[in-house]
Design an enzyme around this catalytic site. Structure first.
Site, PDB file in Angstrom:
ATOM      1  N   THR A  19      -5.134  -4.357   9.451  1.00 44.48           N
ATOM      2  CA  THR A  19      -4.148  -3.923   8.459  1.00 44.48           C
ATOM      3  C   THR A  19      -2.934  -4.822   8.486  1.00 44.48           C
ATOM      4  O   THR A  19      -2.651  -5.440   9.503  1.00 44.48           O
ATOM      5  CB  THR A  19      -3.653  -2.492   8.806  1.00 44.48           C
ATOM      6  OG1 THR A  19      -4.547  -1.553   8.278  1.00 44.48           O
ATOM      7  CG2 THR A  19      -2.283  -2.186   8.276  1.00 44.48           C
ATOM      8  N   THR A  20      -2.208  -4.872   7.393  1.00 37.21           N
ATOM      9  CA  THR A  20      -0.830  -5.340   7.457  1.00 37.21           C
ATOM     10  C   THR A  20       0.048  -4.366   6.705  1.00 37.21           C
ATOM     11  O   THR A  20      -0.177  -4.115   5.517  1.00 37.21           O
ATOM     12  CB  THR A  20      -0.669  -6.744   6.822  1.00 37.21           C
ATOM     13  OG1 THR A  20      -1.489  -7.662   7.543  1.00 37.21           O
ATOM     14  CG2 THR A  20       0.781  -7.202   6.885  1.00 37.21           C
TER      15      THR A  20
END
Lengths: 272, 263
Positions: B40-41
């Site tokens: 994820t970011t």
């Protein structure tokens, strides 16, 4: 001494009389469904009478504040657990009333060694369209009924049926302004009748076959106007809108005092 | 009782395992060998009007892309959002619990839960989740951003997986793609011609899209922008008026004008 059936019936009747007396001093609460949503209107002397229960659901109460609080908590718990474990769409007034509130109130009323709830409650649920609006009314004995478009909490059933008739002459409503005007007027009538009708006019008698009009009639305009004017100067007007057009999950909005001022027709404004 | 407005307490009374959202598997594979979705970011940064929170939309399990339309920036109420990084099952459940806790508190106590109170609620959840976090099956490292109405400003907090809380001065990042943008944010703040917090909405939003594109460049688990598929990050704005989501059209325009063409 209550083991005998006769004694028990007598005790329940006494209890009705006691409870009916408690409500004669209470403030009526008017609920109307209209195009934009559902409006709940009442006056209070310091303690609020209208509360948010869930995203689309509001509670209006009449009675003892401590009892209303207890029942409000029961409803909040039930609604939020259901909304969390299933979905917000599964939280409906029909289920809250039938499975939650009614059994609790009925049981408390019939257990004659314990204190009953001094409370009448109205639950309102705003739908996506007006025909999906739902109103439920419950009496202190656990009897509940569904009402269409117009709901009222008042001291006696005869006032309720009389105002339901009057409502038919005043509906349908197309704006918040007209909903406010009509609700305020209906509140005035209910409040006037509640204090002017003889004390024999109770829930019990009103719900029997006596036609409502034989008990009382709609008062004339001057009486209504003076009642509303008088109350506006002494008590706080409390209005909540369940806004169908809020565009958000949550629909509950308390109308601010300045908003209310602009909605109150000048004829009701206290003379300065 | 629940008279204090504690929704967790009410849930416990109804038999819901609040304190054990994601039980560590007994004798199961070690974390390194389980394909748990964690890539994820997500990040949040302050700008002139408040806070911007952004998240990519990819969900991965190991090297498999599971889903490309995940929403990782979740609105908890009108004034706060949770950007989640970590195991989605646990993270989404935490967000749901918090959302209902805030609602329940407001409705039962007839006042909003304070900003501090909201932070505490999240910390408590993360702490009770520590065993699962350590086992790797319930790791969540979220960013909480909201508008503090008492102080009249936007605030950003980030957490480690055990629930330690840190307030971010200017920005916070989380997820597998975060190391890339952390460097960029540091550089921009120092030598980029003025702090990020001084940017206007247009510049800040452009910057957010560029950061997300950079993260996706170096991290296979970050989705970035896919203009062909009309896929843009979720970007939300938190200001005095509350939380607002930027529509895809706005992002699309900015992306084609200021990100794609290297202005």
């Amino acid at each position: 001494m209550y083991e005998e059936p006769y004694r028990w019936i007598e005790a329940v009747a006494n209890r009705r009389q006691y409870l009916d007396d408690q409500f004669t001093q209470g403030n009526p609460l008017v609920v109307v469904s209209f195009t934009q949503g559902i409006l709940l209107l009442t006056f209070n002397r310091g303690t609020e009478k209208v509360y948010e229960i869930y995203d689309r659901i509001a509670l209006g109460g009449m009675g003892h504040p401590a009892d209303l609080e207890k029942l409000r908590y029961a409803l909040l718990d039930m609604a939020h657990v259901e909304g969390f474990q299933r979905s917000p769409a599964d939280v409906t007034v029909s289920r809250l009333m039938k499975n939650g509130l009614a059994p609790v109130i009925k049981q408390a009323f019939e257990e004659i060694f314990k204190a009953p709830y001094i409370a009448k409650i109205l639950l309102a649920e705003v739908g996506a369209t007006q025909d999906r609006d739902r109103l439920f009314n419950i009496n202190y004995d656990g009897m509940f009924e569904e009402q269409r478009e117009f709901g009222l909490l008042a001291a006696s059933a005869s006032i309720r049926s009389l105002l339901t008739q009057e409502w038919k002459n005043l509906s349908p409503l197309s704006s918040l302004r007209s909903a406010m005007e009509v609700s305020l007027r209906l509140w005035g009538i209910a409040s006037y009748l509640q204090t002017s009708t003889p004390s024999t006019d109770t829930e019990e008698q009103g719900s029997t076959s006596l036609p409502a009009t034989s008990m009382s009639t709609i008062p004339d305009d001057t009486a209504i106007v003076s009642r509303i004017r008088e109350t506006l100067s002494k008590e706080t007007l409390e209005c909540v809108l369940l806004d169908r057009e809020s565009g958000r999950m949550e629909t509950y909005r308390t109308l601010s005092q300045s908003e209310l001022q602009s909605f109150i027709p000048s004829v009701f404004q206290p003379a300065t | 009782m629940g008279q204090q407005g504690d929704f967790l307490h009410v849930l416990r009374e109804h038999g819901y395992a609040v304190d054990n959202l994601c039980q560590p598997f007994n004798g199961g594979a070690s974390p390194g060998h389980t394909d748990i979705t964690t890539g994820t970011t997500v990040f949040a940064l302050k700008y002139v009007d408040g806070v911007l929170v952004a998240g990519d939309r990819r969900a991965t399990a190991g090297n498999v892309v599971m889903y490309d339309r995940t929403d990782k920036v979740l609105e908890l109420d009108r004034f706060s959002v949770l950007a989640i990084a970590g195991v989605p099952a646990t993270a989404f459940e935490m967000a749901r619990i918090l959302e209902h806790s805030f609602k329940y508190y407001r409705r039962s106590q007839l006042q909003d839960l304070s900003f501090e109170g909201k932070l505490r609620a999240l910390s408590t959840l993360l702490k009770s989740n520590a065993p699962a976090a350590l086992a790797g099956t319930g790791t969540v490292a979220p960013i909480f951003a909201g508008y503090d109405q008492l102080e009249g400003c936007g605030k950003i907090f980030f957490y480690d997986i055990l629930g330690a809380e840190f307030e971010a001065v200017e920005y916070a990042v989380s997820g597998s793609g975060s190391s890339t943008i952390r460097g960029i944010l540091f550089y921009m703040n120092r030598w980029g011609g003025g702090p990020v917090a001084g940017m206007n909405e247009e510049d800040a939003l452009t910057f957010v899209l560029r950061l997300m594109t950079s993260a996706a460049e170096f991290d296979s688990a970050t989705g970035g922008v896919d203009a062909q598929a009309q896929l843009y990050p979720v970007v939300k704005r938190i200001s005095a008026e509350g939380v607002r989501t930027f529509p895809a059209e706005r992002l699309k325009l900015l992306f084609s004008e200021k990100v794609l063409n290297h202005v």
